[in-house]
Write a protein that holds these residues in place. Structure first.
Motif, PDB file in Angstrom:
ATOM      1  N   LEU A  36       0.698  -1.257   0.015  1.00 60.53           N
ATOM      2  CA  LEU A  36      -0.099   0.012  -0.033  1.00 60.53           C
ATOM      3  C   LEU A  36       0.770   1.254   0.130  1.00 60.53           C
ATOM      4  CD1 LEU A  36      -3.187  -0.620   2.499  1.00 60.53           C
ATOM      5  CD2 LEU A  36      -3.093  -0.424  -0.129  1.00 60.53           C
ATOM      6  N   LYS A  37       1.983   1.295   0.617  1.00 66.59           N
ATOM      7  CA  LYS A  37       2.749   2.249   0.757  1.00 66.59           C
ATOM      8  C   LYS A  37       3.368   2.909  -0.591  1.00 66.59           C
ATOM      9  CE  LYS A  37       7.182   0.375   2.257  1.00 66.59           C
ATOM     10  NZ  LYS A  37       7.413  -0.207   1.033  1.00 66.59           N
ATOM     11  N   ASP A  38       3.415   1.959  -1.347  1.00 70.93           N
ATOM     12  CA  ASP A  38       4.121   2.042  -2.971  1.00 70.93           C
ATOM     13  C   ASP A  38       3.222   2.847  -3.882  1.00 70.93           C
ATOM     14  OD1 ASP A  38       6.408   0.664  -1.957  1.00 70.93           O
ATOM     15  OD2 ASP A  38       5.323  -1.150  -2.418  1.00 70.93           O
ATOM     16  N   VAL A  39       1.869   2.784  -3.629  1.00 72.02           N
ATOM     17  CA  VAL A  39       0.827   3.015  -4.790  1.00 72.02           C
ATOM     18  C   VAL A  39       0.414   4.315  -4.614  1.00 72.02           C
ATOM     19  CG1 VAL A  39       0.359   0.488  -4.803  1.00 72.02           C
ATOM     20  CG2 VAL A  39      -0.968   2.047  -3.484  1.00 72.02           C
ATOM     21  N   ASN A  40      -0.669   4.771  -5.505  1.00 67.93           N
ATOM     22  CA  ASN A  40      -1.091   6.031  -5.572  1.00 67.93           C
ATOM     23  C   ASN A  40      -1.763   6.309  -4.258  1.00 67.93           C
ATOM     24  OD1 ASN A  40      -2.696   8.279  -6.034  1.00 67.93           O
ATOM     25  ND2 ASN A  40      -3.425   7.567  -8.208  1.00 67.93           N
ATOM     26  N   GLN A  41      -1.501   7.207  -3.505  1.00 66.96           N
ATOM     27  CA  GLN A  41      -1.854   7.340  -2.076  1.00 66.96           C
ATOM     28  C   GLN A  41      -3.603   7.891  -2.207  1.00 66.96           C
ATOM     29  OE1 GLN A  41      -0.887   6.022   0.769  1.00 66.96           O
ATOM     30  NE2 GLN A  41       0.467   5.158  -0.982  1.00 66.96           N
ATOM     31  N   ALA A  51      -6.768   1.812 -15.275  1.00 62.52           N
ATOM     32  CA  ALA A  51      -6.963   1.269 -13.856  1.00 62.52           C
ATOM     33  C   ALA A  51      -5.489   0.713 -13.265  1.00 62.52           C
ATOM     34  CB  ALA A  51      -7.843   0.226 -13.768  1.00 62.52           C
ATOM     35  N   VAL A  52      -4.725   0.105 -14.029  1.00 60.62           N
ATOM     36  CA  VAL A  52      -3.584  -0.273 -13.531  1.00 60.62           C
ATOM     37  C   VAL A  52      -2.617   0.922 -13.102  1.00 60.62           C
ATOM     38  CG1 VAL A  52      -1.292  -1.737 -14.008  1.00 60.62           C
ATOM     39  CG2 VAL A  52      -3.597  -2.571 -14.446  1.00 60.62           C
ATOM     40  N   LEU A  53      -2.443   1.513 -14.340  1.00 58.36           N
ATOM     41  CA  LEU A  53      -1.863   2.916 -14.132  1.00 58.36           C
ATOM     42  C   LEU A  53      -2.444   3.651 -12.818  1.00 58.36           C
ATOM     43  CD1 LEU A  53      -1.384   4.000 -17.880  1.00 58.36           C
ATOM     44  CD2 LEU A  53       0.152   2.623 -16.322  1.00 58.36           C
ATOM     45  N   GLU A  54      -3.651   3.998 -12.958  1.00 55.54           N
ATOM     46  CA  GLU A  54      -3.991   4.653 -11.724  1.00 55.54           C
ATOM     47  C   GLU A  54      -3.744   4.281 -10.143  1.00 55.54           C
ATOM     48  OE1 GLU A  54      -6.848   7.351 -12.186  1.00 55.54           O
ATOM     49  OE2 GLU A  54      -6.475   7.602 -10.328  1.00 55.54           O
ATOM     50  N   VAL A  55      -3.624   2.811 -10.182  1.00 61.63           N
ATOM     51  CA  VAL A  55      -3.458   2.593  -8.910  1.00 61.63           C
ATOM     52  C   VAL A  55      -1.956   2.319  -8.610  1.00 61.63           C
ATOM     53  CG1 VAL A  55      -3.340   0.209  -7.581  1.00 61.63           C
ATOM     54  CG2 VAL A  55      -5.417   0.953  -8.665  1.00 61.63           C
ATOM     55  N   LEU A  56      -1.019   2.104  -9.729  1.00 58.35           N
ATOM     56  CA  LEU A  56       0.296   1.967  -9.274  1.00 58.35           C
ATOM     57  C   LEU A  56       1.180   3.142  -9.468  1.00 58.35           C
ATOM     58  CD1 LEU A  56       0.976  -1.540 -11.127  1.00 58.35           C
ATOM     59  CD2 LEU A  56       0.358  -0.995  -8.657  1.00 58.35           C
ATOM     60  N   LEU A  57       0.533   4.048 -10.305  1.00 60.31           N
ATOM     61  CA  LEU A  57       1.455   5.244 -10.401  1.00 60.31           C
ATOM     62  C   LEU A  57       0.966   6.417  -9.322  1.00 60.31           C
ATOM     63  CD1 LEU A  57       1.612   5.622 -14.378  1.00 60.31           C
ATOM     64  CD2 LEU A  57       3.331   4.400 -12.630  1.00 60.31           C
ATOM     65  N   THR A  58       2.284   7.187  -8.872  1.00 56.04           N
ATOM     66  CA  THR A  58       1.885   8.006  -7.540  1.00 56.04           C
ATOM     67  C   THR A  58       1.479   9.367  -8.100  1.00 56.04           C
ATOM     68  OG1 THR A  58       4.238   8.629  -7.282  1.00 56.04           O
ATOM     69  CG2 THR A  58       3.390   6.597  -6.107  1.00 56.04           C
ATOM     70  N   GLY A  59       1.528   9.716  -9.573  1.00 58.24           N
ATOM     71  CA  GLY A  59       1.565  11.107  -9.892  1.00 58.24           C
ATOM     72  C   GLY A  59       2.957  11.736  -9.911  1.00 58.24           C
TER      73      GLY A  59
END
Lengths: 502, 502
Positions: free
Chosen positions: A31-36, B173-181
């Motif tokens: 959870l800490k690695d992903v888009n907060q 969806a994958v990019l939205e979850v995994l990329l922090t911006g």
């Protein structure tokens, strides 16, 4: 757990791959690695209580006698066809032809059904082909025609219509284009609100600026409060960019007066706020009259062009609500009013990245805005079906309102539109303490007990926002029959009795 | 321009609203006010050349003799049903019943059609009802069954399947979850690539890390190059988080060997890269064999569990491609392999904010993964239809390959899969100068001249990425007949002659 290989039909070829590079494996994503922002977003309509309802439903399936009720009553979401509401026959007949054009050669359907299907097929070529990203031109023309008629002749331009995958897709597009990703982007949202908005704002890192609706005045808007909030947000370094209005209201069921809409547009014009007018419940009016933001804006522009010519409005509509109730088909449209063409181009680019909205949903939008007309073969059947649904909504809304009005410790505003009631539940300190001891908010506790004792699933007001210290629940009035309302009333009395202060 | 009021049926009530507050109107939103990532995003498949094609199509409609060709040949996008490819009858018959269940009472359809429709209706209740946000459980079970069979028994868990609105929805969806911006989020993408990826990365502010495919080796991957890039990205402060693979390749038409896939998984395992395996063309194989990333991962895990147990993979599939070609229906699924459950919960939350994927699209996914079986009443017709489409793809791909192989100044790799060829066009300095004088890239200029002289619409390689100084075009081989390929060949020769160096 690694994926398991159960059989090996190609085990011989596997051997050649036994050599792998020498490396230390990296850990998994946490959870800490992903888009907060995704971590932070909340969406109550499908939150704690509905999830518990799913659990109980499964329990009932495996052991029908395990609970004090026979089935789950889903009053948590406006999903009419889940609750036995029949679809409109005209829609479904046309859509069946679009899926299988060979039905045109049968004598199953009336002529106007076949003619409409043929027109839509001509326009789409096939519902299996990508359409223009903005939507099929023919459908956009029908939508423009519908809007113009609805708004007493105010011009609607098909090039301003964007067909969408439900209204939620439109909301996301407007936020994606207009919000820069900086925390100082402010968005005015009503409280209580449909939680899609807070969730979508959280994803975009924007700052919600909650404006409270006046419960005691049938959940209407308070323009001085909104003015104050805009000023105060600016003083805190927040730039208000968008003002969201849901009319008719979700979860409140309120219908805004023309005067209220005019005041909101004035604030928007003065402060350069883009208005998102979520008007998906425009067909669901039981009391009062629906005025579109577009029509009221046109009146203001007609009288004071110089003051209102810059107002920008995105008006949303959907096939999911009204008497259509086709939630699963994901049809919708957005009309962009007053935007510069360079901004409309951005919406088109964004749409093109998703290729196109579902084509059957586009066709359904056309059927919604252009139903059979007097003289058409399907007209009378269609009218009768529409009237039956509308009347049933109206009578259920009233029955529910009356049932709640008779109860103690519950206060309810007369429903004017949409599909919901948002009654206030008066909960005392005993309930608050017990709830806290369960790690729940007081309204969550009430909803959970309601669910566990009656099978009725509704959403706690805390998911929509409410004045601190007040408690509400949102319920649809869609479930069939009135028996469940009686069960709720019985539960309510027992609950209040059990937790009465000594 | 303010909206115009054409008629006033309620002019009397208007008068009371002539008073408005005193304020200076704020200006409209301009490009500088909005999300700069949307401004920056580019999407070539629907870019300059396709837009020019639309313009020419309209010109042909109003004046059929105005251009040196009769119609536009859309080879710019994989949209088979726009090009007269018929849908599979079994799909459409079942879908027509889902839209109008009364068709169950007719004798129009075979029994297996009716039975399947009834099963899907039982599972969905109505295609007009919202489903579970992750997709209908029955459909997810069918998908898991399909994957398990495809992968020779490697276990597939229905709870890891997410139904989506086309594969593009899954990518987002994958990019939205995994990329922090944050800009330091790196994503490895193949070059050439399907431009959805660069566009979606631009929207998420991520840094693309382009890895080049080896054209001379049938566009295969170069693992040393990928290793180098990961290291070098890190040295520049970029954290590679995701590795995108498109197999079979778009726009290249390449099919990866099992060895190539194994090497990619090793890099991912070592560096903690989530793999997006875009496998939407898995049915379109003409030469070679399709290996899913999931199956190769399972083999590696079977032999070296400790090294590969942390690998995380999102495998995408869609109803738009294969022999289905149902682009407009927006069906798709994503299998999440190896993710922690807390991360899967984020995907579910994100899906719930959009309520649910289109239900007819979900049904279509079920039909795709579970077609009629031997012995079923519709089996033979279905097989014959599938074979006809597959054979036509294969023969068109070969015809095109042969036509290009015979031409000078064009180099083409043998197509192995997907729906595309990505030939290299050798353009000299004369062309480069002329193109520059028109403000175009050399490959854009070639494509524009091809369009203007023959009506053939293809996409310049610059929209997909290519080695500096090389030029390509992406063309589908979907348009009917082979006449258009001859026109292209004639154009090509004349173009090369006209711009030959002196």
């Amino acid at each position: 757990m690694p994926a398991r290989v159960i059989t090996h039909t190609k085990s011989k070829t596997l051997k050649q791959f036994t050599q792998v590079r020498d490396f230390t494996p990296a850990p998994k994503v946490t959870l800490k690695d992903v888009n907060q922002h995704v971590v932070a977003a909340q969406y109550a309509v499908r939150g704690l209580i509905p999830m518990k309802a799913e659990e109980l439903r499964e329990k009932l399936t495996s052991d029908p006698d395990s609970l004090p009720f026979e089935s789950i009553i889903n009053a948590n979401i406006g999903n009419p066809q889940q609750l036995q509401q029949p679809p409109l026959s005209f829609y479904r007949e046309v859509l069946s032809i679009l899926q299988n054009p060979k039905l045109l050669e049968t004598d199953l359907y009336a002529n106007d059904v076949k003619e409409r299907a043929q027109k839509l097929l001509n326009a789409a070529q096939s519902v299996g082909a990508y359409s223009h990203s903005q939507g099929i031109a023919y459908v956009r023309h029908s939508v423009a025609h519908f809007i113009q008629k609805r708004d007493n002749g105010v011009f609607a331009d098909p090039s301003n219509i964007f067909l969408t995958t439900g209204a939620s897709d439109a909301v996301k597009a407007v936020l994606e284009v207009l919000l820069t990703g900086e925390k100082d982007n402010g968005v005015l949202i009503p409280i209580p609100q449909y939680p899609l908005y807070t969730a979508a704002l959280a994803l975009k890192n924007a700052t919600p600026i909650p404006y409270y609706l006046k419960e005691e005045q049938q959940w209407s808007t308070d323009i001085e409060h909104i003015d104050e909030l805009v000023k105060s947000a600016k003083s805190f370094g927040i730039t208000p960019k968008i003002l969201v209005v849901i009319n008719p209201g979700n979860p409140t069921g309120a219908v805004l007066t023309r005067e209220a809409i005019r005041e909101i547009i004035e604030v928007a014009a003065q402060n350069g706020l883009v208005i998102i007018a979520d008007e998906v419940y425009q067909e669901n009016i039981f009391d009062g009259e629906f005025f579109s933001f577009k029509s009221v804006l046109a009146e203001l522009q007609n009288e004071h062009a110089e003051k209102f010519e810059n107002v920008q409005l995105a008006s949303l509509h959907s096939t999911s609500k009204g008497v259509s109730g086709e939630c699963g088909q994901r049809g919708g449209y957005m009309e962009l009013v007053g935007f510069n063409s360079e901004i409309k181009q951005l919406f088109l680019k964004l749409a093109s990245i998703s290729l196109c909205p579902v084509v059957t949903g586009q066709a359904l939008v056309e059927l919604m805005v252009n139903p059979p007309k007097e003289g058409d073969e399907s007209y009378e059947r269609d009218q009768a079906e529409r009237k039956a649904i509308h009347d049933s909504y109206k009578s259920k809304a009233e029955a529910m309102y009356e049932a709640f009005s008779e109860l103690e410790n519950i206060e309810v505003q007369k429903p004017q539109g949409a599909m919901y009631l948002f009654p206030r539940i008066i909960l005392n300190d005993v309930v608050k303490e017990v709830a806290e001891s369960h790690g729940l908010k007081p309204d969550e506790f009430y909803c959970l007990r309601l669910l566990e004792e009656t099978g009725i699933c509704v959403v706690p007001g805390s998911g929509f926002g409410q004045v601190e210290g007040t408690f509400h629940v949102r319920t649809t009035f869609l479930p069939p029959g009135e028996e469940w309302i009686k069960h709720w009333a019985t539960f309510h009395k027992e609950f209040m009795h059990k937790y009465a202060e000594i």
